[in-house]
Design an enzyme around this catalytic site. Structure first.
Site, PDB file in Angstrom:
ATOM      1  CG  ASP A 132      -1.717   1.180   1.422  1.00  0.00           C
ATOM      2  OD1 ASP A 132      -2.251   1.668   0.440  1.00  0.00           O
ATOM      3  OD2 ASP A 132      -1.926   1.704   2.677  1.00  0.00           O
ATOM      4  CE  LYS A 133       0.067   7.383  -2.781  1.00  0.00           C
ATOM      5  NZ  LYS A 133       0.209   8.254  -1.708  1.00  0.00           N
ATOM      6  CB  THR A 134      -1.289   6.548   2.232  1.00  0.00           C
ATOM      7  OG1 THR A 134      -1.289   7.285   0.922  1.00  0.00           O
ATOM      8  CG2 THR A 134      -1.265   7.540   3.217  1.00  0.00           C
TER       9      THR A 134
END
Length: 719
Positions: free
Chosen positions: A399-401
């Site tokens: 996932d990024k955030t």
């Protein structure tokens, strides 16, 4: 977790929002991980005793102190047995002192060792046989029973050479091994247990009448407590007032204190630094981070991986092999040599060296060391079987955030025209210092980092949906959305227009510094990429593992972050509900690990072959994932996979040595090469058995030297 760029922003370019979602509950975890139910109790009964658990782990119901006491007593009794042993006297050329009754020293001491030291193995064997699952304890019990019975028969007048010294050394070595293993299992969680004892028993709760001291057990969610300098934080909470640095090394392994201010989370048992903190309680009792970490360690200790199951099955097979080999050996020697004494000696030798203590320690010592090492590096293992699966991972999806990025804005670039960058930061920070907006705070932080002191502002005003404005040093300025400048008809120089286009192409948020007649500067802001993310991606690539990013953010933002980190690919605008389907598709190329925050990403964590949750304080993360990263550091993913591969290598090595030893030693003990003059005596068999145990234990301990940090993978990890 939603990206910070997804929040409504009064003045800035907003990329398309990422849809959010929440994990509906914990029940789905049971649907995916049927083994977790087994791992929670190791397949054992609630009583934790031998009735519920057979095999080598049957001693799990015993404490290390019990094995330690039996070991030292047995060792004290074994030393004189060795001294009075006729075989050792012959080997080393000495003669033991003689006195009336000296011939009965070894029988008496041997009986004491057998009854006291060996009783734990005899009870374990009885329960294994009652459960019709003869395994480790049965073999040990059989070996010492045969050795003791034969030796006592000789002491009472039967022909032959007594095996009291083999009996004593075998029992003592077995007790030592079990003590070391039990102590290692306890050591994995001892730090947390000791830490929980050090938690303050009294908290300073703020009430209307002032500060009152109350037991920590009486605190409730929503209470506000005061944590003075040097005190331990009593429970998990959120700072509402004050600033300080807090030592969280017990949880994260990071020795450097972490700065805490209003809005920051603090965890129980961490140590406050130089400033007083007012903390609102958010979790108490079993919900606290420390309690959850302790539960994870207990689950990992109780769970049994497939390699442990293999070792237990091998011990079961070896029991039948040993009994059959002993019977065949006795019959063959009795018929061939017509010498019952020699036949009994050969059969006893087979049973003594077949005792698979090395096999029993082969896997448990490795997994215990792996669990301890992983916890020391901030990686908490929910089940050993899941940790074993990690070695096969071929793709890691992030996932990024909050995982690859910090979930907080930072000024990436300043485009200025007609004014220096530092001056643009000074003017913008002067207006934004009164703003509560995350973009404004990012500008203020950038100015502070550059040592820029913002001037005072007069006639400050917030313009809803646009930005802020005011008078600085006698001139009027505004900071806000670039569209606001166009609406005001302000001139945008070509250099700034180009900077705006570049920022938009990268998916960055932009705010403009405006004078009364023109735009002076543009600030391009983006979610901060974690400093360790690039090293983590590079390390995974060196291991032959692909990395991809799955995010609900815009394509431009996802592409920028993926390119900056050197990832193999990315998937943008993916809603949480579709992340699981995407992980399922990635699994076609091999086992997949998914790394996320465990809230919006719960379905993907459950779908992946290995779910890795970031942050031990999130209940959903713990329930959804196989591994939990205490710190928000992508490098811990790399450490987990390296340790998994190193652990697998050690397991294979130990199993190979343990089974290989028995495959060679049993035929030699049976006298398969007696025709060539090669015979393995019971004494030599016991010595080899002890040596194999030491080798297995030492090999498992070397796992603690595996390189899991920021350097290159160790040889063990790369194998």
């Amino acid at each position: 977790m939603d990206d910070p760029q997804h929040a409504e922003h009064d003045h800035g370019h907003r990329p398309a929002p990422e849809p959010s979602g929440v994990h509906a509950g914990h029940d789905t975890h049971a649907g995916r991980d049927a083994h977790a139910a087994h791992g929670a109790d190791g397949g054992h009964g609630a009583d934790g005793g031998h009735d519920a658990q057979v095999g080598h782990d049957a001693h799990a119901g015993h404490d290390p102190e019990g094995f330690r006491a039996r070991f030292w007593v047995s060792l004290a009794l074994t030393l004189p047995v060795l001294y009075f042993s006729e075989q050792l006297q012959s080997w080393f050329g000495y003669r033991a002192v003689e006195f009336p009754g000296s011939a009965w020293v070894n029988p008496l001491l041997g009986t004491a060792v057998f009854l006291y030291g060996g009783s734990v193995f005899l009870r374990g064997a009885r329960h294994e046989l009652a459960a019709r699952r003869p395994e480790m304890m049965t073999l040990v019990g059989l070996a010492i029973t045969v050795a003791y019975g034969y030796s006592m028969a000789v002491a009472l007048g039967a022909p032959g050479m007594p095996f009291f010294w083999e009996l004593a050394t075998l029992t003592t070595v077995m007790l030592l091994g079990h003590w070391l293993e039990a102590a290692s299992v306890r050591r994995a969680s001892r730090a947390l247990e000791e830490l929980s004892k050090l938690l303050p028993t009294v908290a300073h709760r703020l009430a209307e009448g002032g500060v009152e001291d109350v037991p920590v057990a009486e605190l409730r969610v929503g209470d506000v407590v005061l944590v003075r300098p040097g005190e331990q934080v009593p429970v998990d909470g959120e700072v509402v007032e004050g600033a300080s640095s807090v030592n969280e090394s017990f949880l994260t392994g990071e020795s450097r204190p972490v700065a805490k201010g209003p809005g920051a989370e603090v965890v129980g048992a961490s140590v406050n630094g130089e400033g007083a903190l007012t903390v609102r309680v958010t979790r108490t009792g079993a919900d606290t981070t420390l309690s959850q970490v302790q539960r994870l360690v207990q689950e990992a200790q109780a769970s049994r991986g497939r390699f442990q199951a293999l070792a237990d099955r091998a011990a079961g097979w070896l029991f039948y092999v040993a009994v059959a080999a002993g019977a065949v050996t006795f019959a063959a020697w009795a018929l061939a040599a017509a010498d019952v004494q020699e036949a009994v000696t050969r059969a006893v030798t087979v049973l003594v060296i077949a005792c698979p203590h090395a096999l029993g320690l082969a896997v448990p010592l490795v997994t215990v060391n792996a669990t301890a090492v992983s916890a020391r590096h901030g990686v908490l293992v929910r089940s050993r079987e899941a940790f074993e699966r990690a070695r096969d991972v071929r793709t890691v999806a992030f996932d990024k955030t909050g995982t690859l990025t910090e979930g907080a804005y930072a000024v990436r670039r300043v485009h200025a025209d007609g004014v220096a960058e530092d001056e643009a930061l000074r003017l913008a920070a002067a207006l934004e210092v009164r703003s509560e907006h995350p973009l404004g705070r990012a500008v203020v932080e950038r100015a502070a980092a550059a040592g820029i002191e913002p001037p005072d502002v007069e006639a400050f005003e917030v313009v809803a949906g646009q930005g802020v404005r005011g008078r600085v040093e006698g001139r009027r300025y505004a900071v806000g959305r670039p569209e606001w400048a166009a609406e005001r008809g302000l001139d945008v120089p070509p250099a700034l227009r180009q900077g705006l286009e570049e920022a938009e192409a990268r998916g960055e948020s932009v705010i403009a510094l405006m004078a009364e007649d023109r735009v002076l500067a543009l600030f391009a802001l983006a979610d901060r990429v974690r400093a360790s993310a690039r090293d983590a991606v590079a390390g995974l690539r060196a291991m032959g593992v692909r990395t991809v990013m799955i995010t609900g953010d815009s394509d431009a933002v996802a592409r920028t972050v993926a390119e900056e980190l050197g990832m193999d690919g990315y998937h943008a605008r993916v809603p949480p509900g579709e992340k699981a389907a995407l992980v399922r598709e990635l699994k076609r190329g091999g086992p997949v690990a998914f790394v996320g925050d465990g809230i919006n990403d719960a379905p993907a964590l459950l779908e992946a072959d290995l779910g890795v949750a970031v942050g031990a304080g999130t209940n959903v993360a713990i329930e959804s994932a196989d591994l939990v990263l205490v710190a928000d550091d992508p490098l811990d993913v790399l450490a987990a996979l390296r340790l998994s591969r190193a652990t697998y290598a050690k397991m294979v090595q130990n199993l190979f040595w343990a089974t290989g030893y028995n495959a060679v030693a049993i035929p030699l003990a049976a006298g398969a090469l007696a025709w060539a003059g090669v015979q393995l005596s019971p004494a030599a068999g016991a010595l080899l058995m002890s040596l194999s145990t030491v080798i297995v234990a030492v090999n498992a301990m070397t796992l603690r030297r595996a390189d899991l940090g920021r350097g290159a993978p160790s040889a063990a990890a790369a194998s």
